[in-house]
Write a protein that holds these residues in place. Structure first.
Motif, PDB file in Angstrom:
ATOM      1  N   LEU A   1       0.795  -1.200   0.124  1.00 44.53           N
ATOM      2  CA  LEU A   1       0.092  -0.035  -0.173  1.00 44.53           C
ATOM      3  C   LEU A   1       0.992   1.274   0.108  1.00 44.53           C
ATOM      4  N   VAL A   2       1.096   1.799  -1.166  1.00 44.23           N
ATOM      5  CA  VAL A   2       2.006   3.028  -1.265  1.00 44.23           C
ATOM      6  C   VAL A   2       1.419   4.330  -1.179  1.00 44.23           C
ATOM      7  N   THR A   3       0.199   4.320  -0.842  1.00 46.00           N
ATOM      8  CA  THR A   3      -0.251   5.686  -0.492  1.00 46.00           C
ATOM      9  C   THR A   3      -1.072   5.647   0.861  1.00 46.00           C
ATOM     10  N   LEU A   4      -1.181   6.696   1.505  1.00 52.09           N
ATOM     11  CA  LEU A   4      -2.036   6.724   2.560  1.00 52.09           C
ATOM     12  C   LEU A   4      -3.428   6.633   2.337  1.00 52.09           C
ATOM     13  N   GLY A   5      -3.998   6.829   1.193  1.00 53.91           N
ATOM     14  CA  GLY A   5      -5.260   6.693   0.644  1.00 53.91           C
ATOM     15  C   GLY A   5      -5.524   5.101   0.542  1.00 53.91           C
ATOM     16  N   ALA A   6      -4.706   4.486   0.034  1.00 56.44           N
ATOM     17  CA  ALA A   6      -4.826   3.000  -0.296  1.00 56.44           C
ATOM     18  C   ALA A   6      -4.825   2.162   1.341  1.00 56.44           C
ATOM     19  N   LEU A   7      -3.914   3.058   2.299  1.00 59.07           N
ATOM     20  CA  LEU A   7      -4.176   2.425   3.632  1.00 59.07           C
ATOM     21  C   LEU A   7      -5.382   2.665   4.107  1.00 59.07           C
ATOM     22  N   SER A   8      -5.820   3.883   4.077  1.00 63.29           N
ATOM     23  CA  SER A   8      -7.261   4.365   4.803  1.00 63.29           C
ATOM     24  C   SER A   8      -8.300   3.310   4.157  1.00 63.29           C
ATOM     25  N   GLY A   9      -8.073   3.131   2.886  1.00 60.07           N
ATOM     26  CA  GLY A   9      -9.262   2.205   2.356  1.00 60.07           C
ATOM     27  C   GLY A   9      -9.183   0.522   2.861  1.00 60.07           C
ATOM     28  N   ALA A  10      -7.991   0.330   2.967  1.00 61.22           N
ATOM     29  CA  ALA A  10      -7.872  -1.177   3.516  1.00 61.22           C
ATOM     30  C   ALA A  10      -8.335  -1.131   5.036  1.00 61.22           C
ATOM     31  N   VAL A  11      -8.150  -0.107   5.828  1.00 66.28           N
ATOM     32  CA  VAL A  11      -8.326   0.169   7.252  1.00 66.28           C
ATOM     33  C   VAL A  11      -9.887   0.239   7.372  1.00 66.28           C
ATOM     34  N   ALA A  12     -10.405   1.031   6.490  1.00 66.57           N
ATOM     35  CA  ALA A  12     -12.030   1.151   6.610  1.00 66.57           C
ATOM     36  C   ALA A  12     -12.633  -0.138   6.213  1.00 66.57           C
ATOM     37  N   ARG A  13     -12.019  -1.211   5.180  1.00 67.83           N
ATOM     38  CA  ARG A  13     -12.743  -2.354   5.059  1.00 67.83           C
ATOM     39  C   ARG A  13     -12.706  -3.246   6.410  1.00 67.83           C
ATOM     40  N   VAL A  14     -11.602  -3.293   7.012  1.00 69.66           N
ATOM     41  CA  VAL A  14     -11.338  -4.206   8.123  1.00 69.66           C
ATOM     42  C   VAL A  14     -12.301  -3.567   9.070  1.00 69.66           C
ATOM     43  N   VAL A  15     -12.247  -2.222   9.424  1.00 67.83           N
ATOM     44  CA  VAL A  15     -12.996  -1.826  10.626  1.00 67.83           C
ATOM     45  C   VAL A  15     -14.481  -1.596  10.439  1.00 67.83           C
ATOM     46  N   GLY A  16     -14.953  -1.495   9.205  1.00 68.12           N
ATOM     47  CA  GLY A  16     -16.137  -1.194   8.621  1.00 68.12           C
ATOM     48  C   GLY A  16     -16.796  -0.094   8.867  1.00 68.12           C
ATOM     49  N   CYS A  17     -15.928   1.023   8.415  1.00 70.68           N
ATOM     50  CA  CYS A  17     -16.192   2.421   8.604  1.00 70.68           C
ATOM     51  C   CYS A  17     -16.003   3.042   7.283  1.00 70.68           C
ATOM     52  N   ALA A  18     -16.536   4.251   7.053  1.00 71.04           N
ATOM     53  CA  ALA A  18     -16.044   5.015   5.862  1.00 71.04           C
ATOM     54  C   ALA A  18     -14.698   5.251   5.837  1.00 71.04           C
ATOM     55  N   GLN A  19     -14.164   5.352   4.388  1.00 71.28           N
ATOM     56  CA  GLN A  19     -12.893   5.545   4.296  1.00 71.28           C
ATOM     57  C   GLN A  19     -12.498   7.051   4.603  1.00 71.28           C
ATOM     58  N   ASP A  20     -13.203   8.079   4.619  1.00 66.21           N
ATOM     59  CA  ASP A  20     -12.812   9.187   5.223  1.00 66.21           C
ATOM     60  C   ASP A  20     -12.398   9.325   6.855  1.00 66.21           C
ATOM     61  N   GLU A  21     -13.380   8.358   7.279  1.00 62.05           N
ATOM     62  CA  GLU A  21     -13.315   8.143   8.950  1.00 62.05           C
ATOM     63  C   GLU A  21     -11.800   7.708   9.072  1.00 62.05           C
ATOM     64  N   ALA A  22     -11.462   6.634   8.281  1.00 66.54           N
ATOM     65  CA  ALA A  22     -10.197   5.883   8.615  1.00 66.54           C
ATOM     66  C   ALA A  22      -9.172   6.704   8.149  1.00 66.54           C
ATOM     67  N   TYR A  23      -9.209   7.640   7.089  1.00 62.62           N
ATOM     68  CA  TYR A  23      -8.156   8.531   7.021  1.00 62.62           C
ATOM     69  C   TYR A  23      -7.997   9.707   7.947  1.00 62.62           C
ATOM     70  N   LEU A  24      -9.147  10.053   8.657  1.00 62.11           N
ATOM     71  CA  LEU A  24      -9.125  11.136   9.571  1.00 62.11           C
ATOM     72  C   LEU A  24      -8.423  10.492  10.757  1.00 62.11           C
ATOM     73  N   ALA A  25      -8.729   9.042  11.086  1.00 57.33           N
ATOM     74  CA  ALA A  25      -7.940   8.302  12.251  1.00 57.33           C
ATOM     75  C   ALA A  25      -6.530   8.010  11.918  1.00 57.33           C
ATOM     76  N   LEU A  26      -5.962   7.926  10.846  1.00 54.65           N
ATOM     77  CA  LEU A  26      -4.496   7.675  10.593  1.00 54.65           C
ATOM     78  C   LEU A  26      -3.910   9.229  10.710  1.00 54.65           C
ATOM     79  N   THR A  27      -4.492  10.275  10.303  1.00 60.59           N
ATOM     80  CA  THR A  27      -3.874  11.529  10.204  1.00 60.59           C
ATOM     81  C   THR A  27      -4.081  12.307  11.563  1.00 60.59           C
ATOM     82  N   ALA A  28      -4.739  11.973  12.499  1.00 61.17           N
ATOM     83  CA  ALA A  28      -5.102  12.625  13.809  1.00 61.17           C
ATOM     84  C   ALA A  28      -3.995  12.791  14.501  1.00 61.17           C
TER      85      ALA A  28
END
Length: 79
Positions: free
Chosen positions: A52-79
């Motif tokens: 996963l070479v971008t933070l966007g790709a990681l946030s998408g993968a985290v969102a799928r595992v967690v079951g949340c929206a990708q923007d929520e995962a992205y915000l959690a990664l960058t908080a």
């Protein structure tokens, strides 16, 4: 800074329903992001082997595992 010059790092990942021991970071050998999610019923690893070479790709993968929206995962990664 070129991608191959980026140093490895590890940060905490605070996401609702998952332990505060969850982490994410960058692997300088594989030059990609990873996450280790720890929850009440076990954990889930999104490893560097996923390349996963971008933070966007990681946030998408985290969102799928967690079951949340990708923007929520992205915000959690960058908080």
């Amino acid at each position: 800074m070129a991608a191959h010059d980026r140093p490895a790092f590890r940060r905490s990942l605070a996401i609702e329903g998952w332990s505060t021991d969850s982490t994410w970071g960058y692997d300088e050998v594989f030059e990609c992001y990873w996450a280790e999610l720890r929850g009440p019923s076990g954990g889930h690893r999104i490893g560097p082997e996923g390349l996963l070479v971008t933070l966007g790709a990681l946030s998408g993968a985290v969102a799928r595992v967690v079951g949340c929206a990708q923007d929520e995962a992205y915000l959690a990664l960058t908080a």
